[in-house]
Design an enzyme around this catalytic site. Structure first.
Site, PDB file in Angstrom:
ATOM      1  CG  LEU A  13      -4.372 -36.168 -40.310  1.00 15.03           C
ATOM      2  CD1 LEU A  13      -5.684 -35.964 -41.068  1.00 15.03           C
ATOM      3  CD2 LEU A  13      -3.244 -36.535 -41.265  1.00 15.03           C
ATOM      4  NE  ARG A  20     -12.758 -21.427 -35.530  1.00 16.95           N
ATOM      5  CZ  ARG A  20     -13.548 -22.035 -34.654  1.00 16.95           C
ATOM      6  NH1 ARG A  20     -14.070 -21.381 -33.639  1.00 16.95           N
ATOM      7  NH2 ARG A  20     -13.810 -23.328 -34.781  1.00 16.95           N
ATOM      8  N   GLY A 105      -3.919 -34.073 -34.437  1.00 19.43           N
ATOM      9  CA  GLY A 105      -3.038 -33.474 -33.434  1.00 19.43           C
ATOM     10  C   GLY A 105      -3.733 -32.469 -32.531  1.00 19.43           C
ATOM     11  CE  LYS A 338      19.279 -22.237 -10.408  1.00 15.03           C
ATOM     12  NZ  LYS A 338      20.328 -21.519 -11.143  1.00 15.03           N
ATOM     13  CG  ASN A 373      22.844 -18.464  -8.039  1.00 13.72           C
ATOM     14  OD1 ASN A 373      22.485 -17.308  -7.781  1.00 13.72           O
ATOM     15  ND2 ASN A 373      22.164 -19.247  -8.842  1.00 13.72           N
ATOM     16  CB  ALA A 410      22.568 -12.923  12.169  1.00 10.10           C
TER      17      ALA A 410
END
Ligand code: UD1
Ligand code: CA
Length: 454
Positions: A13, A20, A105, A338, A373, A410
């Protein structure tokens, strides 16, 4: 036959408005440890292998439908009560003669073991039509009360609003969760009306009906903590804290060292190997797998990442979705990774962004290296071979490949591929003029004095 293999179906359910929460999001979509509340319920239910599961939602709760897909959803057009909500699942459930579980639920912590205990109780000799999950909360508040007969069997459930003083004094409360005989369910549901204090169709009424039919009903008790419902943001925070404490204990039980457990936050699906050491203030987002012997130093934020055995992460590292950190690799402070694969023993120890990159084994990424990237439209990949050395403060403009054993000087901005074992330097040539600084100072000094005289 094992308990879990008894045929079950489940109705969850989730049509309640959750006013609230003061949220545009349906209540059951709010997250605990990164997983939606309804996701927790379904995860705990999964081991029972239910034949079918139906989630009852209100109109417009498309997000919930997407979240629980491919499970079916049934729309309850008006929230007329828990009994009415169960009725809405009838069509989607079809004919089913086993045990039908009713769950909420917004009660995310009900354990698999408790659900199995409910199902097991259904198959005892007295063949109870309804097994209700009871609890004895420290504060019984306004929960429905479970009223037992002289023999200790469940006789009826009385809602707090309708209960008299004697009934309100009962400490055994209704959690709302039930296991119901599928053969009896729909006839029982059909008998519910809304002539009560709230004007709602109470699911709880089915106990009394079943008793009148001469069927037995039963209670299985579970600890209050498992049955906590979430109705407000404050309760959501309490639920999060309870869950995190459990996860920390479980992580330590399974062989991880947490130096300051209270400051480590797990996602529901975090997986840790043995002898993992986690420093203070580490946050795991969804989808993290950590192998044995990994050290995660303080202040790391990690999501969607696999970390292989022996790697050292942090302090202050950020690992984002699609990061795969190889065995014994080092990712140091202020390094963001990432959608990148970092090979075995490779090191990026300081101040770098590695996005959409492949970094070969044993390569060294100098401080301040950036993989460029993204050109504002598309992403491109940087591929670095094994044993390569990228000098500090280099920009690698993708798509670009750096061969095995190559060295990048570098401060280079690398826009073209670098062959294996080549040295690439792509920066302004250094020019030095002997004595020129002294001449410059004398000239400026004179200019300043001339101006002052005027
Ligand atoms: C219900 C029980 C009560 C129990 C308590 C435990 C009934 C009549 N009462 O009361 O005995 O102690 O739970 O928390 O069952 N829902 C719908 N559609 C509806 C109404 C509710 O889907 O029309 C869902 C809600 O989203 C929620 C669950 O059912 O997940 C319970 O509803 P709620 O209104 O909180 O029930 P209570 O009145 O608290
Ligand atoms: Ca409630």
């Amino acid at each position: 036959m094992s308990v879990a293999s008894q045929p079950t179906a489940a109705i969850i359910l989730a049509a309640g408005k959750g006013t609230r929460m003061k949220s545009a999001l349906p209540k059951v979509m709010h997250r605990i440890a990164g997983r939606t509340m309804v996701g927790h319920v379904l995860a705990n239910l999964a081991p029972l292998g239910s034949a079918s599961k139906v989630v009852v939602i209100a109109p417009g709760m498309d997000q919930v439908a997407r979240e629980v897909a491919p499970l079916s959803t049934a729309v309850q057009h008006e929230q007329l009560g828990t009994g009415h909500a169960v009725g809405c699942a009838r069509e989607a459930l079809g004919t089913f003669n086993g045990t039908v579980l009713v769950l909420y639920g917004d009660s995310p912590f009900i354990s698999t073991a408790t659900l199995e205990a409910l199902v097991a109780r259904r198959s005892q000799a007295d063949n109870p039509a309804v097994v209700v999950l009871g609890m004895r909360p420290a504060d019984p508040a306004k929960y429905g009360r479970l009223i037992l007969d002289a023999a200790g069997h469940l006789d009826r459930i009385v809602e707090w609003k309708e209960a008299n003083a004697e009934e309100r004094a009962v400490t055994l409360c209704n959690s709302g969760v039930m296991a119901i005989d599928g053969k009896a369910l729909w006839p029982l549901i059909d008998r519910i009306d809304n002539k009560n204090a709230k004007g709602e169709y109470y699911l709880t009424d089915i106990v009394e009906f079943a008793r009148r039919d001469g069927r037995s009903c039963a209670v299985v008790e579970a600890p209050e903590g498992e049955l906590m419902g979430v109705n407000s943001r404050a309760e959501l925070a309490i639920a999060e804290a309870l869950y995190q404490d459990q996860r920390r204990l479980a992580a330590m039980d399974e062989g991880a060292t947490l130096i300051d457990p209270k400051s480590v936050f797990f996602a529901a699906d975090t997986r840790l190997g043995r002898d993992v050491v986690i420093g203070p203030n580490v946050v795991f987002g969804a989808g993290v797998e950590v192998a044995d012997d990994v050290e995660i130093r303080s202040f790391c934020h990690i999501e969607g990442t696999k970390i292989a055995r022996g790697a050292v992460i942090g302090p202050f590292a950020r690992l984002r979705p699609g990061a795969e950190i190889g065995p014994d690799a080092h990712i140091g402070n202020f390094v963001e990774v990432k959608n990148s694969i970092v090979g075995a023993g490779a090191k990026a120890n300081h101040l770098s962004y590695l996005g959409d990159a492949d970094i070969g084994a044993k390569s060294n990424i100098g401080a301040g290296t950036i993989t460029c990237n993204y050109d504002g439209y598309l992403k491109a990949r940087t591929v670095i071979g094994e044993n390569a050395f990228i000098g500090s403060n280099s920009a690698l403009v993708a798509p670009v490949r750096i061969g095995d054993g190559a060295i990048v000087g570098a401060g280079s901005v690398i826009t073209r591929d670098v062959d294996a074992d080549a040295i690439a330097v792509a920066r302004g040539e250094q020019v030095a003029r002997a004595g020129r600084a002294r001449d410059f100072r004398a000239q400026r000094q004179k200019l300043k004095q001339d101006k002052a005289r005027k």
